[in-house]
Design a protein around this motif. Structure first.
Motif, PDB file in Angstrom:
ATOM      1  N   UNK A   1     -38.537  -3.557   0.383  1.00 15.27           N
ATOM      2  CA  UNK A   1     -39.596  -2.638   0.803  1.00 15.27           C
ATOM      3  C   UNK A   1     -40.903  -3.408   0.827  1.00 15.27           C
ATOM      4  N   UNK A   2     -41.642  -3.290   1.904  1.00 15.91           N
ATOM      5  CA  UNK A   2     -42.918  -3.981   2.014  1.00 15.91           C
ATOM      6  C   UNK A   2     -42.769  -5.320   2.709  1.00 15.91           C
ATOM      7  N   UNK A   3     -43.893  -5.960   2.910  1.00 19.23           N
ATOM      8  CA  UNK A   3     -43.934  -7.274   3.545  1.00 19.23           C
ATOM      9  C   UNK A   3     -44.420  -8.269   2.505  1.00 19.23           C
ATOM     10  N   UNK A   4     -43.668  -9.325   2.351  1.00 18.04           N
ATOM     11  CA  UNK A   4     -43.951 -10.340   1.349  1.00 18.04           C
ATOM     12  C   UNK A   4     -44.509 -11.573   2.046  1.00 18.04           C
ATOM     13  N   UNK A   5     -45.600 -12.113   1.524  1.00 13.70           N
ATOM     14  CA  UNK A   5     -46.162 -13.360   2.034  1.00 13.70           C
ATOM     15  C   UNK A   5     -45.763 -14.448   1.049  1.00 13.70           C
ATOM     16  N   UNK A   6     -45.083 -15.450   1.562  1.00 12.06           N
ATOM     17  CA  UNK A   6     -44.567 -16.542   0.742  1.00 12.06           C
ATOM     18  C   UNK A   6     -45.274 -17.825   1.148  1.00 12.06           C
ATOM     19  N   UNK A   7     -45.851 -18.512   0.164  1.00 11.22           N
ATOM     20  CA  UNK A   7     -46.409 -19.831   0.423  1.00 11.22           C
ATOM     21  C   UNK A   7     -45.397 -20.841  -0.090  1.00 11.22           C
ATOM     22  N   UNK A   8     -44.957 -21.720   0.797  1.00 13.96           N
ATOM     23  CA  UNK A   8     -43.848 -22.616   0.490  1.00 13.96           C
ATOM     24  C   UNK A   8     -43.955 -23.871   1.346  1.00 13.96           C
ATOM     25  N   UNK A   9     -43.892 -25.038   0.741  1.00 12.09           N
ATOM     26  CA  UNK A   9     -43.938 -26.304   1.485  1.00 12.09           C
ATOM     27  C   UNK A   9     -45.136 -26.386   2.430  1.00 12.09           C
ATOM     28  N   UNK A  10     -46.309 -25.988   1.947  1.00 11.22           N
ATOM     29  CA  UNK A  10     -47.535 -25.997   2.756  1.00 11.22           C
ATOM     30  C   UNK A  10     -47.411 -25.161   4.023  1.00 11.22           C
ATOM     31  N   UNK A  11     -46.667 -24.079   3.919  1.00  7.05           N
ATOM     32  CA  UNK A  11     -46.523 -23.135   5.023  1.00  7.05           C
ATOM     33  C   UNK A  11     -46.701 -21.727   4.467  1.00  7.05           C
ATOM     34  N   UNK A  12     -47.137 -20.832   5.320  1.00  7.39           N
ATOM     35  CA  UNK A  12     -47.218 -19.413   4.978  1.00  7.39           C
ATOM     36  C   UNK A  12     -46.152 -18.707   5.786  1.00  7.39           C
ATOM     37  N   UNK A  13     -45.345 -17.908   5.091  1.00  7.40           N
ATOM     38  CA  UNK A  13     -44.214 -17.243   5.730  1.00  7.40           C
ATOM     39  C   UNK A  13     -44.305 -15.750   5.434  1.00  7.40           C
ATOM     40  N   UNK A  14     -44.141 -14.954   6.469  1.00  5.44           N
ATOM     41  CA  UNK A  14     -44.130 -13.493   6.326  1.00  5.44           C
ATOM     42  C   UNK A  14     -42.678 -13.041   6.292  1.00  5.44           C
TER      43      UNK A  14
END
Length: 198
Positions: free
Chosen positions: A60-73
């Motif tokens: 549920x919801x949208x998660x913003x992940x910062x990983x390996x110098x990238x931002x992922x939705x």
């Protein structure tokens, strides 16, 4: 929230969720993974890493992940695999419910961080993993389910939906050089004061 046995061999795994700190003291065990479900209204997790690999899925919801110098939705149609010892952080700014499946690297060691498409069987296994390895009589069946989950993860469609975080410094302003020329300085002064430029 107690478990009948401790799932991992690592020393400690600290998890903060909804202002609670859950700590799993570790010891040798037959459980190759443990699933933690977090719910709340907002979280801004610090950059961290785990000794275990992590499969993260926002139900549920949208998660913003910062990983390996990238931002992922990540939306509910995607999951992310984060190998052990990879720095990452999680941000959610709305009502959320997400699943973190921590996997012993001896059981499964995925090659690299990946964004995965979540199909129905993969989703149901992630959601069900929370109940695994609690009943000693079901450990063999739960281990088989864990193998199927890892197989589904390996065969999921890989998505490339990350935005690169620039590492370079921002360009320097040309304004000081522009101001050093008298004609241009007059233009800037007129622009600030609202006088007509000639």
């Amino acid at each position: 929230m107690g478990y009948p046995f401790h799932p991992f061999k690592s020393v400690k795994l600290h998890l903060k969720a909804d202002n609670r700190i859950m700590m799993f003291l570790s010891s040798a065990s037959e459980a190759p993974l443990v699933s933690i479900v977090r719910e709340g209204k907002q979280v801004d997790g610090p950059i961290h890493q785990h000794l275990e690999g992590q499969l993260i899925y926002p139900q549920l919801g949208v998660l913003i992940l910062e990983l390996d110098n990238k931002v992922i939705r990540l939306a509910p149609d995607r999951a992310a695999w984060i190998p052990s010892n990879v720095l990452h952080s999680v941000i959610l700014n709305q009502t959320y419910r997400y699943h973190s499946v921590y996997v012993d690297p001896a059981f499964f060691h995925g090659p690299s961080a990946q964004i995965l498409q979540v199909r129905p069987l993969f989703r149901e296994l992630i959601l069900d993993a929370e109940s695994w390895f609690r009943d000693p009589d079901r450990r063999a069946a739960d281990r088989d389910r864990a193998k199927i989950l890892m197989d589904e993860m390996q065969h999921a469609v890989h998505l490339n939906r990350a935005v690169e975080i620039p590492r370079r410094t921002p360009p320097k302003s040309n304004l000081p050089r522009y101001r050093s020329e008298p004609r241009r300085q007059t233009f800037l002064d007129n622009l600030v004061t609202g006088r007509r430029c000639q």
